[in-house]
Design a protein around this motif. Structure first.
Motif, PDB file in Angstrom:
ATOM      1  N   MET A 172      -3.854  52.934 -26.164  1.00  0.00           N
ATOM      2  CA  MET A 172      -3.741  51.537 -26.576  1.00  0.00           C
ATOM      3  C   MET A 172      -4.864  50.748 -25.914  1.00  0.00           C
ATOM      4  N   PRO A 173      -5.629  49.969 -26.693  1.00  0.00           N
ATOM      5  CA  PRO A 173      -6.707  49.204 -26.080  1.00  0.00           C
ATOM      6  C   PRO A 173      -6.162  48.067 -25.225  1.00  0.00           C
ATOM      7  N   ARG A 174      -6.874  47.793 -24.157  1.00  0.00           N
ATOM      8  CA  ARG A 174      -6.496  46.667 -23.310  1.00  0.00           C
ATOM      9  C   ARG A 174      -6.763  45.371 -24.054  1.00  0.00           C
ATOM     10  N   HIS A 175      -6.102  44.291 -23.610  1.00  0.00           N
ATOM     11  CA  HIS A 175      -6.286  42.979 -24.260  1.00  0.00           C
ATOM     12  C   HIS A 175      -7.744  42.573 -24.219  1.00  0.00           C
ATOM     13  N   SER A 176      -8.416  42.822 -23.089  1.00  0.00           N
ATOM     14  CA  SER A 176      -9.808  42.414 -22.967  1.00  0.00           C
ATOM     15  C   SER A 176     -10.680  43.166 -23.961  1.00  0.00           C
ATOM     16  N   ASP A 177     -10.251  44.377 -24.379  1.00  0.00           N
ATOM     17  CA  ASP A 177     -10.998  45.127 -25.378  1.00  0.00           C
ATOM     18  C   ASP A 177     -10.759  44.575 -26.784  1.00  0.00           C
ATOM     19  N   ARG A 178      -9.575  43.997 -27.012  1.00  0.00           N
ATOM     20  CA  ARG A 178      -9.237  43.471 -28.337  1.00  0.00           C
ATOM     21  C   ARG A 178      -9.768  42.061 -28.536  1.00  0.00           C
ATOM     22  N   CYS A 179     -10.056  41.370 -27.459  1.00  0.00           N
ATOM     23  CA  CYS A 179     -10.415  39.963 -27.512  1.00  0.00           C
ATOM     24  C   CYS A 179     -11.922  39.807 -27.290  1.00  0.00           C
ATOM     25  N   PRO A 180     -12.634  39.159 -28.188  1.00  0.00           N
ATOM     26  CA  PRO A 180     -14.068  38.980 -27.947  1.00  0.00           C
ATOM     27  C   PRO A 180     -14.302  38.137 -26.703  1.00  0.00           C
ATOM     28  N   ALA A 181     -15.411  38.389 -26.035  1.00  0.00           N
ATOM     29  CA  ALA A 181     -15.708  37.696 -24.779  1.00  0.00           C
ATOM     30  C   ALA A 181     -15.797  36.184 -24.979  1.00  0.00           C
ATOM     31  N   ALA A 182     -16.519  35.750 -25.990  1.00  0.00           N
ATOM     32  CA  ALA A 182     -16.660  34.317 -26.236  1.00  0.00           C
ATOM     33  C   ALA A 182     -15.756  33.948 -27.405  1.00  0.00           C
ATOM     34  N   ARG A 183     -14.601  33.398 -27.097  1.00  0.00           N
ATOM     35  CA  ARG A 183     -13.667  33.023 -28.155  1.00  0.00           C
ATOM     36  C   ARG A 183     -13.528  31.516 -28.157  1.00  0.00           C
ATOM     37  N   PRO A 184     -13.247  30.930 -29.306  1.00  0.00           N
ATOM     38  CA  PRO A 184     -13.092  29.466 -29.342  1.00  0.00           C
ATOM     39  C   PRO A 184     -11.822  29.044 -28.613  1.00  0.00           C
ATOM     40  N   ARG A 185     -11.895  27.923 -27.945  1.00  0.00           N
ATOM     41  CA  ARG A 185     -10.729  27.372 -27.252  1.00  0.00           C
ATOM     42  C   ARG A 185     -10.038  26.408 -28.205  1.00  0.00           C
ATOM     43  N   ALA A 186      -8.746  26.631 -28.430  1.00  0.00           N
ATOM     44  CA  ALA A 186      -7.985  25.776 -29.341  1.00  0.00           C
ATOM     45  C   ALA A 186      -7.554  24.474 -28.664  1.00  0.00           C
ATOM     46  N   TYR A 187      -7.272  24.547 -27.365  1.00  0.00           N
ATOM     47  CA  TYR A 187      -6.802  23.387 -26.611  1.00  0.00           C
ATOM     48  C   TYR A 187      -7.583  23.285 -25.302  1.00  0.00           C
ATOM     49  N   PRO A 188      -7.692  22.093 -24.757  1.00  0.00           N
ATOM     50  CA  PRO A 188      -8.392  21.956 -23.468  1.00  0.00           C
ATOM     51  C   PRO A 188      -7.745  22.763 -22.346  1.00  0.00           C
ATOM     52  N   SER A 189      -6.462  23.056 -22.465  1.00  0.00           N
ATOM     53  CA  SER A 189      -5.766  23.808 -21.416  1.00  0.00           C
ATOM     54  C   SER A 189      -5.995  25.320 -21.522  1.00  0.00           C
ATOM     55  N   ASP A 190      -6.617  25.799 -22.611  1.00  0.00           N
ATOM     56  CA  ASP A 190      -6.879  27.228 -22.751  1.00  0.00           C
ATOM     57  C   ASP A 190      -7.802  27.711 -21.636  1.00  0.00           C
ATOM     58  N   THR A 191      -7.601  28.968 -21.233  1.00  0.00           N
ATOM     59  CA  THR A 191      -8.416  29.532 -20.161  1.00  0.00           C
ATOM     60  C   THR A 191      -9.844  29.763 -20.639  1.00  0.00           C
ATOM     61  N   THR A 192     -10.774  29.486 -19.764  1.00  0.00           N
ATOM     62  CA  THR A 192     -12.168  29.819 -20.041  1.00  0.00           C
ATOM     63  C   THR A 192     -12.352  31.294 -19.707  1.00  0.00           C
ATOM     64  N   ASP A 193     -13.465  31.856 -20.115  1.00  0.00           N
ATOM     65  CA  ASP A 193     -13.731  33.261 -19.804  1.00  0.00           C
ATOM     66  C   ASP A 193     -13.810  33.481 -18.296  1.00  0.00           C
ATOM     67  N   ALA A 194     -14.384  32.518 -17.580  1.00  0.00           N
ATOM     68  CA  ALA A 194     -14.486  32.636 -16.122  1.00  0.00           C
ATOM     69  C   ALA A 194     -13.100  32.589 -15.467  1.00  0.00           C
ATOM     70  N   GLU A 195     -12.233  31.695 -15.951  1.00  0.00           N
ATOM     71  CA  GLU A 195     -10.871  31.622 -15.414  1.00  0.00           C
ATOM     72  C   GLU A 195     -10.100  32.903 -15.708  1.00  0.00           C
ATOM     73  N   TRP A 196     -10.249  33.419 -16.927  1.00  0.00           N
ATOM     74  CA  TRP A 196      -9.532  34.639 -17.294  1.00  0.00           C
ATOM     75  C   TRP A 196     -10.003  35.821 -16.444  1.00  0.00           C
ATOM     76  N   ALA A 197     -11.283  35.853 -16.115  1.00  0.00           N
ATOM     77  CA  ALA A 197     -11.802  36.933 -15.269  1.00  0.00           C
ATOM     78  C   ALA A 197     -11.140  36.909 -13.890  1.00  0.00           C
ATOM     79  N   LEU A 198     -10.731  35.738 -13.419  1.00  0.00           N
ATOM     80  CA  LEU A 198     -10.037  35.627 -12.133  1.00  0.00           C
ATOM     81  C   LEU A 198      -8.542  35.916 -12.256  1.00  0.00           C
ATOM     82  N   ILE A 199      -7.931  35.508 -13.355  1.00  0.00           N
ATOM     83  CA  ILE A 199      -6.483  35.640 -13.537  1.00  0.00           C
ATOM     84  C   ILE A 199      -6.073  37.055 -13.924  1.00  0.00           C
ATOM     85  N   ALA A 200      -6.781  37.685 -14.845  1.00  0.00           N
ATOM     86  CA  ALA A 200      -6.383  38.981 -15.409  1.00  0.00           C
ATOM     87  C   ALA A 200      -6.110  40.053 -14.356  1.00  0.00           C
TER      88      ALA A 200
END
Length: 74
Positions: A1-29
């Motif tokens: 099963m692919p990991r979420h990071s493999d299924r999700c493109p690195a640069a994805r559009p943010r739908a809401y201002p509260s959505d995680t940025t790529d830099a934040e996700w790199a710290l949280i994941a």
């Protein structure tokens, strides 16, 4: 099963201002526990991407208070 990071493109559009940025996700994941399906004990595969769940929680934290204030105003 692919990991979420493999299924999700690195640069994805943010739908809401509260959505995680790529830099934040790199710290949280790395702080999240491994999916149950990948552990020795086993479990069901995740049906929703982890980043989408974190984004939903952040959205509620950001906007939930606003709903509460509006609801109590007369």
């Amino acid at each position: 099963m692919p990991r979420h990071s493999d299924r999700c493109p690195a640069a994805r559009p943010r739908a809401y201002p509260s959505d995680t940025t790529d830099a934040e996700w790199a710290l949280i994941a790395p702080l999240l526990p491994p999916p149950a399906a990948t552990t020795a004990r086993g479990g069901r595969p995740e049906s929703h991407p982890r980043r989408a769940i974190v984004d939903a929680i952040r959205y509620l934290v950001d906007n939930g208070c606003k709903w509460h204030v509006i609801e109590n105003v007369r």
